[in-house]
Design a protein around this motif. Structure first.
Motif, PDB file in Angstrom:
ATOM      1  N   ALA A  96      -5.309   4.026   9.023  1.00 35.86           N
ATOM      2  CA  ALA A  96      -4.396   3.413   8.058  1.00 35.86           C
ATOM      3  C   ALA A  96      -3.130   2.876   8.722  1.00 35.86           C
ATOM      4  O   ALA A  96      -2.286   2.268   8.062  1.00 35.86           O
ATOM      5  CB  ALA A  96      -4.018   4.429   6.977  1.00 35.86           C
ATOM      6  N   GLY A  97      -2.989   3.112  10.028  1.00 38.34           N
ATOM      7  CA  GLY A  97      -1.809   2.641  10.750  1.00 38.34           C
ATOM      8  C   GLY A  97      -0.597   3.538  10.597  1.00 38.34           C
ATOM      9  O   GLY A  97       0.525   3.128  10.871  1.00 38.34           O
ATOM     10  N   LEU A  98      -0.823   4.781  10.177  1.00 34.57           N
ATOM     11  CA  LEU A  98       0.293   5.700   9.935  1.00 34.57           C
ATOM     12  C   LEU A  98       0.613   6.590  11.137  1.00 34.57           C
ATOM     13  O   LEU A  98       1.711   7.127  11.215  1.00 34.57           O
ATOM     14  CB  LEU A  98      -0.021   6.588   8.728  1.00 34.57           C
ATOM     15  N   LEU A  99      -0.354   6.778  12.038  1.00 37.74           N
ATOM     16  CA  LEU A  99      -0.160   7.616  13.218  1.00 37.74           C
ATOM     17  C   LEU A  99      -0.598   6.870  14.466  1.00 37.74           C
ATOM     18  O   LEU A  99      -1.596   6.152  14.442  1.00 37.74           O
ATOM     19  CB  LEU A  99      -1.001   8.903  13.137  1.00 37.74           C
ATOM     20  N   ALA A 100       0.128   7.073  15.540  1.00 37.51           N
ATOM     21  CA  ALA A 100      -0.286   6.569  16.847  1.00 37.51           C
ATOM     22  C   ALA A 100      -1.000   7.704  17.563  1.00 37.51           C
ATOM     23  O   ALA A 100      -0.460   8.792  17.709  1.00 37.51           O
ATOM     24  CB  ALA A 100       0.923   6.122  17.651  1.00 37.51           C
ATOM     25  N   GLU A 138       0.845  -1.185   0.000  1.00 37.35           N
ATOM     26  CA  GLU A 138       0.000   0.000   0.000  1.00 37.35           C
ATOM     27  C   GLU A 138       0.887   1.243   0.000  1.00 37.35           C
ATOM     28  O   GLU A 138       1.948   1.263   0.619  1.00 37.35           O
ATOM     29  CB  GLU A 138      -0.897   0.030   1.230  1.00 37.35           C
ATOM     30  N   TYR A 139       0.418   2.247  -0.691  1.00 37.38           N
ATOM     31  CA  TYR A 139       1.120   3.520  -0.762  1.00 37.38           C
ATOM     32  C   TYR A 139       0.118   4.617  -0.452  1.00 37.38           C
ATOM     33  O   TYR A 139      -1.073   4.479  -0.723  1.00 37.38           O
ATOM     34  CB  TYR A 139       1.717   3.733  -2.158  1.00 37.38           C
ATOM     35  N   LYS A 168      -5.165   6.512  -0.298  1.00 40.03           N
ATOM     36  CA  LYS A 168      -4.512   5.205  -0.249  1.00 40.03           C
ATOM     37  C   LYS A 168      -4.490   4.598  -1.642  1.00 40.03           C
ATOM     38  O   LYS A 168      -5.498   4.579  -2.340  1.00 40.03           O
ATOM     39  CB  LYS A 168      -5.278   4.295   0.706  1.00 40.03           C
ATOM     40  N   PHE A 169      -3.326   4.112  -2.028  1.00 42.85           N
ATOM     41  CA  PHE A 169      -3.152   3.447  -3.311  1.00 42.85           C
ATOM     42  C   PHE A 169      -2.673   2.025  -3.067  1.00 42.85           C
ATOM     43  O   PHE A 169      -1.805   1.799  -2.235  1.00 42.85           O
ATOM     44  CB  PHE A 169      -2.103   4.168  -4.174  1.00 42.85           C
ATOM     45  N   GLY A 170      -3.213   1.075  -3.793  1.00 41.15           N
ATOM     46  CA  GLY A 170      -2.769  -0.299  -3.677  1.00 41.15           C
ATOM     47  C   GLY A 170      -1.757  -0.657  -4.748  1.00 41.15           C
ATOM     48  O   GLY A 170      -1.178  -1.723  -4.739  1.00 41.15           O
ATOM     49  N   LEU A 172       1.541   0.923  -7.064  1.00 42.47           N
ATOM     50  CA  LEU A 172       2.512   1.998  -7.224  1.00 42.47           C
ATOM     51  C   LEU A 172       2.274   2.781  -8.509  1.00 42.47           C
ATOM     52  O   LEU A 172       2.410   4.000  -8.523  1.00 42.47           O
ATOM     53  CB  LEU A 172       3.937   1.447  -7.197  1.00 42.47           C
ATOM     54  N   ASP A 173       1.857   2.120  -9.570  1.00 47.62           N
ATOM     55  CA  ASP A 173       1.576   2.819 -10.830  1.00 47.62           C
ATOM     56  C   ASP A 173       0.467   3.842 -10.645  1.00 47.62           C
ATOM     57  O   ASP A 173       0.535   4.964 -11.162  1.00 47.62           O
ATOM     58  CB  ASP A 173       1.180   1.836 -11.929  1.00 47.62           C
ATOM     59  N   ALA A 174      -0.587   3.491  -9.886  1.00 52.13           N
ATOM     60  CA  ALA A 174      -1.695   4.428  -9.657  1.00 52.13           C
ATOM     61  C   ALA A 174      -1.217   5.629  -8.856  1.00 52.13           C
ATOM     62  O   ALA A 174      -1.621   6.752  -9.124  1.00 52.13           O
ATOM     63  CB  ALA A 174      -2.840   3.727  -8.929  1.00 52.13           C
ATOM     64  N   LEU A 175      -0.317   5.403  -7.888  1.00 55.65           N
ATOM     65  CA  LEU A 175       0.235   6.506  -7.101  1.00 55.65           C
ATOM     66  C   LEU A 175       1.036   7.451  -7.997  1.00 55.65           C
ATOM     67  O   LEU A 175       0.867   8.663  -7.951  1.00 55.65           O
ATOM     68  CB  LEU A 175       1.125   5.973  -5.977  1.00 55.65           C
ATOM     69  N   ILE A 176       1.876   6.921  -8.834  1.00 55.55           N
ATOM     70  CA  ILE A 176       2.709   7.737  -9.707  1.00 55.55           C
ATOM     71  C   ILE A 176       1.840   8.535 -10.675  1.00 55.55           C
ATOM     72  O   ILE A 176       2.050   9.734 -10.880  1.00 55.55           O
ATOM     73  CB  ILE A 176       3.727   6.858 -10.464  1.00 55.55           C
ATOM     74  N   LEU A 177       0.835   7.913 -11.231  1.00 56.28           N
ATOM     75  CA  LEU A 177      -0.031   8.575 -12.191  1.00 56.28           C
ATOM     76  C   LEU A 177      -0.942   9.625 -11.538  1.00 56.28           C
ATOM     77  O   LEU A 177      -1.397  10.538 -12.208  1.00 56.28           O
ATOM     78  CB  LEU A 177      -0.885   7.554 -12.950  1.00 56.28           C
ATOM     79  N   SER A 178      -1.184   9.507 -10.224  1.00 53.99           N
ATOM     80  CA  SER A 178      -2.086  10.442  -9.549  1.00 53.99           C
ATOM     81  C   SER A 178      -1.465  11.822  -9.379  1.00 53.99           C
ATOM     82  O   SER A 178      -2.171  12.802  -9.246  1.00 53.99           O
ATOM     83  CB  SER A 178      -2.471   9.906  -8.175  1.00 53.99           C
TER      84      SER A 178
END
Length: 109
Positions: free
Chosen positions: A56-60, A2-3, A97-99, A101-107
């Protein structure tokens, strides 16, 4: 894998949390100071961002029980946090949230 992508406002909050943990009220105050936003809306938007990042588990998040204001880490004074560079109009902080990497780069996020 996930990204995650952050818009400019979320990036400013994320960077400020890395150097100066805060309650959601304090994060809202930072948005008011940085972007001249209405206080209640800024706190609501900061709270939503923290909730998304926490889910998303990114912050406590600390102290969220018993009606306390959620806080990430220990409190710091707002003077310790540098304002972000303003590069465009204000947008509410957004975490995407992106599942793939290609979708993240294109966004472009």
């Amino acid at each position: 894998s996930e990204y995650f992508g952050l818009n400019a406002t979320a990036t400013a909050l994320w960077q400020s949390l890395a150097t100066s943990p805060a309650t959601t009220d304090e994060l809202g105050e930072r948005l008011v100071g940085w972007f001249d936003q209405e206080a209640a809306a800024a706190v609501s938007q900061a709270t939503s961002f923290v909730e998304q990042a926490h889910a998303a588990g990114l912050l406590a998040v600390l102290g969220a029980e018993a009606g306390e204001h959620p806080m990430v880490g220990e409190a710091a004074t707002p003077a310790d946090v540098a304002p972000p560079a303003r590069t465009g109009p204000y947008e509410a902080p957004t975490l995407v949230k992106f599942g793939d990497l290609d979708a993240l780069i294109l966004s472009g996020e």
